[in-house]
Every structure is written in C-alpha cells, then in structure tokens.
Design a protein around this motif. Sequence first.
Motif, mmCIF file in Angstrom:
data_model
loop_
_atom_site.group_PDB
_atom_site.id
_atom_site.type_symbol
_atom_site.label_atom_id
_atom_site.label_comp_id
_atom_site.label_asym_id
_atom_site.label_seq_id
_atom_site.Cartn_x
_atom_site.Cartn_y
_atom_site.Cartn_z
ATOM 1 N N ASN A 31 0.840 -1.209 0.000
ATOM 2 C CA ASN A 31 0.000 0.000 0.000
ATOM 3 C C ASN A 31 0.865 1.246 0.000
ATOM 4 O O ASN A 31 2.084 1.191 0.205
ATOM 5 N N GLY A 32 0.218 2.385 -0.231
ATOM 6 C CA GLY A 32 0.939 3.640 -0.360
ATOM 7 C C GLY A 32 1.630 4.085 0.906
ATOM 8 O O GLY A 32 2.720 4.672 0.849
ATOM 9 N N LYS A 33 1.029 3.817 2.067
ATOM 10 C CA LYS A 33 1.635 4.269 3.320
ATOM 11 C C LYS A 33 2.993 3.611 3.551
ATOM 12 O O LYS A 33 3.968 4.277 3.928
ATOM 13 N N LEU A 34 3.051 2.295 3.342
ATOM 14 C CA LEU A 34 4.318 1.599 3.526
ATOM 15 C C LEU A 34 5.373 2.118 2.549
ATOM 16 O O LEU A 34 6.550 2.249 2.894
ATOM 17 N N ALA A 35 4.933 2.422 1.341
ATOM 18 C CA ALA A 35 5.867 2.926 0.337
ATOM 19 C C ALA A 35 6.394 4.307 0.708
ATOM 20 O O ALA A 35 7.604 4.580 0.611
ATOM 21 N N VAL A 36 5.502 5.191 1.155
ATOM 22 C CA VAL A 36 5.911 6.540 1.560
ATOM 23 C C VAL A 36 6.920 6.456 2.704
ATOM 24 O O VAL A 36 7.951 7.147 2.702
ATOM 25 N N ASP A 37 6.631 5.618 3.677
ATOM 26 C CA ASP A 37 7.518 5.484 4.843
ATOM 27 C C ASP A 37 8.894 4.934 4.466
ATOM 28 O O ASP A 37 9.876 5.145 5.189
ATOM 29 N N ASP A 38 8.973 4.246 3.308
ATOM 30 C CA ASP A 38 10.216 3.568 2.931
ATOM 31 C C ASP A 38 11.026 4.314 1.868
ATOM 32 O O ASP A 38 12.120 3.886 1.505
ATOM 33 N N ILE A 39 10.493 5.434 1.362
ATOM 34 C CA ILE A 39 11.165 6.126 0.258
ATOM 35 C C ILE A 39 12.595 6.519 0.604
ATOM 36 O O ILE A 39 13.532 6.281 -0.163
ATOM 37 N N GLU A 40 12.784 7.120 1.757
ATOM 38 C CA GLU A 40 14.121 7.600 2.117
ATOM 39 C C GLU A 40 15.104 6.456 2.339
ATOM 40 O O GLU A 40 16.277 6.548 1.981
ATOM 41 N N ARG A 41 14.631 5.330 2.906
ATOM 42 C CA ARG A 41 15.525 4.206 3.161
ATOM 43 C C ARG A 41 15.894 3.482 1.866
ATOM 44 O O ARG A 41 17.068 3.242 1.588
ATOM 45 N N SER A 42 14.893 3.163 1.053
ATOM 46 C CA SER A 42 15.154 2.409 -0.176
ATOM 47 C C SER A 42 15.726 3.281 -1.285
ATOM 48 O O SER A 42 16.452 2.801 -2.148
#
Length: 381
Positions: A31-42
Amino acid sequence: MVVDDSVVIRGLLGRWVESDPALSLVASHRNGKLAVDDIERSNPDVVVLDIEMPEMDGLTALPLMLRKKRDLVVLMASTLTRRNAEVSLRALSLGAQDYIPKPETSSEVTTSLDFRRELIDKVKALGARHRGTRGPAGGARPMRAETGAGRTAVADALGRPVQPAAPRVGAYGKPAALLTTKPYSAVRPRVLAIGSSTGGPQALQQLMREIGTAIRQVPVVVTQHMPPTFTAILAEHLGKAALRPSKEAENGEILQPGNIYVAPGGRHLVVDKEGGQAIARLTDDAPVNFCKPAVDPLFDSVAKVFGSATLAVVLTGMGHDGAAGVKTISAGGGSIIAQDEATSVVWGMPGAAAQTGLCSDILPLAEIGPKIARILSGGIR
C-alpha cells in the motif's frame, strides 16, 4: 520500487525488473503508506505505483512520495476504467511522470507480453532520463499507451527544476548542436497536426492553453499514444485548456476550424477529402511503429490533403513515431516544429523528427505555443 496491493502482481513485476540486467528491485509494498515510509531508506529512482490500494491509495501517496524525494520518477499503473483514467491524468498533473494501462486480472497480467515490454521500456527510459544517462528514448518500442507529465523549460508540476539530459545527443546519435532546420512554408496553414506520446498529455494541455485563441481558422488534429477511455478524457481536458470544442474524432465528420479532434484509442485517425472538405477517417489498420493510434498515418494524410498549408508539431514521446510522416509533410512543402530535448520527458519522437533535418524549428515547449500563434495569425515566422 513496486507498490501494489496484489501479492501476485508485486511478485510478477518484481521478477520482471530483476530479470533485466539494467534494473534492480529495491523494495516492494502492498500500500501507499508503507511505500511513503520507505522512500528515504530504499531511495528508488522509479516507483511503479498502483492506484487502488487499501489504507492509502496511489493518488494520496504520490505527493507524499515526491515531498520526500523531489526528483523521484513515478509511473502510475491502472486498469482501463473511466475513473482510473481520470485519476491517472490527475496524477500526471500532480507530478507523476507517466502511467501504464494494467490488464484487469492477474492472469491477464501474467500472460501479457505487451504489458511486460511496455513496463520495462518505460521504467528504463524514464529512469535513464532521471539519472542523466542515455536510455532507450529513441530505440525503445512504445507498445500501447504512452503518456506522462509534461515539463516546461523551467519546472514541472511541482516546481521541481528540469535539467537537460546529458549528453545532449539526438535519438539516433547526431549531436543536438549539429541538427539542421529548413525554412517555414510561405503558405498560411490550414491545419494543425500534433503527435505526442510519453509526457504528451501535460505538454498538450500547456500548448492548448497558449494557442486556443489562435486556432479559430484551422482544425486541430491530435494523435496521442493512449488506449480507449483515456483519449476521450484527454479530449475533454484539451477543450477546457483551449476553451475550444474538443472531442474524439468520429469517422466521416467534417473537420471544422477552431475545433480539436483527438484520435480515439485503438483506431488510427487520418484526414481525407470529400466534396472539397476535409473529413476525419478512423481506420482499424494494423499498428504502426507498434502504436495504435499512430502519428505517421495522420501526418501522411494531412500532407496529402493540405500540402504546403500543413503545420505539424512533434511533442515529447518514446520511440520514433512521426519521423516518417515528417518527411512526407516536408516533401509536400509543409512545416514541422519539434519539441527540444531539455523540455521533453523523453526525447524519442521529437528527437527522431529533429534528426531528419526537415523541421523548421526545434523549440522548448514554452516557445512552441507562441510560435504557432504567430504563424496561424500570419505573423513573422
């Protein structure tokens, strides 16, 4: 990064990405929330983003992703419904670079070679542009619909600066500085024909806003690589931008000055002459340059009907569709304007047109509208 609520789709797209030696999958989320939270790390270069997802959908996630990484390339993925088409075009205005039509079922996704090729081609072309390297902008094959967020010479929809791709080399290898042009036709245009693909919808809307008052004396015919449903919505958006009547072209209708006619998805639009009047013809011929609708058939037909009174424009897009038509228009005495590399999302189609040496101008998007307005009004070219 692949973001889709279907575990089957995520796994499939991930395997396709990993199977290409030029690509690497850095993350996969449901989902979008998990993706947003992971943008900076990945820290992905490109995100393939589904629209309909639980907890946070793609349209909500898009601006949040772009706030975290301003140069992120986002490719929206959606099935061919009117709602999804509206959302996809909305996403382009919010900063997504492009979209890809997704088969409606997981089984269709699994068996669709066209979808796989289009996805990988777009990820590589847009990712290469983002990283300032030469990707498949000129050589990649556009399979079906190609569209995306248009750019201006200064900034995109989020105000992010747009930098020219480096090195500045044309789609087929000739340095941009060495490209040649030819004089404009001395004949005042009686038609405006436009071809576009990746990045086209936003570029077209900007163009229409700038030339709406100048097209009262000529019909405008547009081929944008898009599937059914999307082209009808695009026509509506162009009409609002130009404040002129705009619709999908219908077979046999007379082309009226001041009106905009968009090739419907899945059909080629060509111009014919009947009883001394220009009319629209829709054909179900085979794809041209792997595209349907395609630009070359449109350009060939307007050259035949209008000759030296043809003015054509090639905007941003993957592949080389339109280049053969440029030669036909030039041979008939007409004029062609190509969008420049710096303001194109992908400098494939306009680059191929420019490489012919037959264009009258190679201009930034922001300068094309004013130039067309001057030409149509009979002003200095």
